[in-house]
Scaffold this motif. Structure first.
Motif, PDB file in Angstrom:
ATOM      1  N   ASP A 132     133.314 128.747  95.543  1.00 18.71           N
ATOM      2  CA  ASP A 132     133.714 128.011  94.286  1.00 18.71           C
ATOM      3  C   ASP A 132     133.122 128.173  93.298  1.00 18.71           C
ATOM      4  O   ASP A 132     132.002 128.399  93.238  1.00 18.71           O
ATOM      5  N   LEU A 133     134.055 128.749  92.363  1.00 23.80           N
ATOM      6  CA  LEU A 133     133.693 128.611  91.149  1.00 23.80           C
ATOM      7  C   LEU A 133     133.667 127.904  89.811  1.00 23.80           C
ATOM      8  O   LEU A 133     134.731 127.229  89.892  1.00 23.80           O
ATOM      9  N   THR A 134     132.461 128.334  89.618  1.00 25.27           N
ATOM     10  CA  THR A 134     132.086 127.474  87.851  1.00 25.27           C
ATOM     11  C   THR A 134     132.504 127.737  86.275  1.00 25.27           C
ATOM     12  O   THR A 134     131.403 128.964  86.391  1.00 25.27           O
ATOM     13  N   PHE A 135     133.201 128.080  85.025  1.00 27.30           N
ATOM     14  CA  PHE A 135     133.316 128.277  84.381  1.00 27.30           C
ATOM     15  C   PHE A 135     132.620 127.587  83.542  1.00 27.30           C
ATOM     16  O   PHE A 135     133.776 126.740  82.840  1.00 27.30           O
ATOM     17  N   ALA A 136     131.965 127.993  82.286  1.00 31.22           N
ATOM     18  CA  ALA A 136     131.614 127.828  80.905  1.00 31.22           C
ATOM     19  C   ALA A 136     132.597 128.352  80.045  1.00 31.22           C
ATOM     20  O   ALA A 136     132.531 129.579  79.868  1.00 31.22           O
ATOM     21  N   ILE A 137     133.544 127.859  79.323  1.00 32.24           N
ATOM     22  CA  ILE A 137     134.397 128.227  78.839  1.00 32.24           C
ATOM     23  C   ILE A 137     134.603 128.498  77.864  1.00 32.24           C
ATOM     24  O   ILE A 137     134.656 126.674  77.201  1.00 32.24           O
ATOM     25  N   GLU A 138     134.602 128.827  76.026  1.00 29.78           N
ATOM     26  CA  GLU A 138     134.738 128.446  75.259  1.00 29.78           C
ATOM     27  C   GLU A 138     136.148 129.218  74.205  1.00 29.78           C
ATOM     28  O   GLU A 138     136.553 130.625  74.928  1.00 29.78           O
ATOM     29  N   LEU A 139     137.655 128.460  74.270  1.00 34.33           N
ATOM     30  CA  LEU A 139     138.594 129.390  73.804  1.00 34.33           C
ATOM     31  C   LEU A 139     138.229 129.826  72.367  1.00 34.33           C
ATOM     32  O   LEU A 139     138.455 129.188  71.083  1.00 34.33           O
ATOM     33  N   VAL A 140     137.943 131.061  72.010  1.00 29.15           N
ATOM     34  CA  VAL A 140     138.170 131.593  70.642  1.00 29.15           C
ATOM     35  C   VAL A 140     139.585 132.097  69.730  1.00 29.15           C
ATOM     36  O   VAL A 140     138.996 132.246  68.699  1.00 29.15           O
ATOM     37  N   GLY A 141     140.367 132.451  70.304  1.00 25.35           N
ATOM     38  CA  GLY A 141     141.713 133.375  69.811  1.00 25.35           C
ATOM     39  C   GLY A 141     142.815 132.762  70.912  1.00 25.35           C
ATOM     40  O   GLY A 141     142.982 133.002  71.512  1.00 25.35           O
ATOM     41  N   VAL A 142     143.407 132.720  70.362  1.00 24.92           N
ATOM     42  CA  VAL A 142     145.066 132.324  70.551  1.00 24.92           C
ATOM     43  C   VAL A 142     146.034 133.294  69.386  1.00 24.92           C
ATOM     44  O   VAL A 142     146.067 132.806  68.497  1.00 24.92           O
TER      45      VAL A 142
END
Length: 150
Positions: A132-142
């Motif tokens: 099982d994986l956990t990710f701390a993410i930040e969407l910086v561009g779209v």
């Protein structure tokens, strides 16, 4: 504010951890990961976790085995005679080797799981299979499919 949807190209900073807190990958100190949402370039759970996020948003996503690299397949774990591996290749537990199948030019990475004087057990599963994986993410561009920065 731009919201990520299928077909958009996104840039994401992330830190991936295992259930015991061990970091297995991070974009820290590097350029953000760029991929097209819904294209299959990343694991399903990561793709799903980005969908609907707003640019600048941060969150933590938990990805079960099924939406990550899948369960480990016992058929991909096999044992060879140590003499079948060239003597000039150093062997250490946990080391990754590249094997070649007849007719396939692409190497297959395998991890040494067990080592004795006479046998070597190799695992061709993805190193994160069964986790099982956990990710701390930040969407910086779209960017939209038309190339417009949203």
């Amino acid at each position: 504010m731009a919201q990520a949807k299928s077909g958009d190209t996104v840039q994401v900073h992330y830190t991936g951890t295992l259930s015991d807190g061990t970091i297995f990958d991070s974009s820290e100190g590097r350029s953000p990961l760029e991929f097209t949402v819904g294209s299959g370039q990343v694991i399903k759970g990561f793709d799903d976790g980005i969908t609907g996020m707003n640019q600048g948003e941060k969150k933590t996503i938990n990805i079960p085995v099924e939406d990550a690299y899948g369960p480990a397949n016992e058929d991909m774990i096999f044992t060879l005679e140590r003499s079948d591996i060239p003597a000039d290749i150093p062997l250490e537990l946990g080391m990754t080797l590249n094997m070649h199948e007849d007719g396939n030019p692409r190497p297959i990475p395998v991890i040494i799981r067990s080592l004795t004087d006479t046998h070597v057990t190799l695992d061709a599963n993805h190193p994160l299979a069964g986790q099982d994986l956990t990710f701390a993410i930040e969407l910086v561009g779209v960017k939209s499919p038309s190339g417009l920065i949203l």
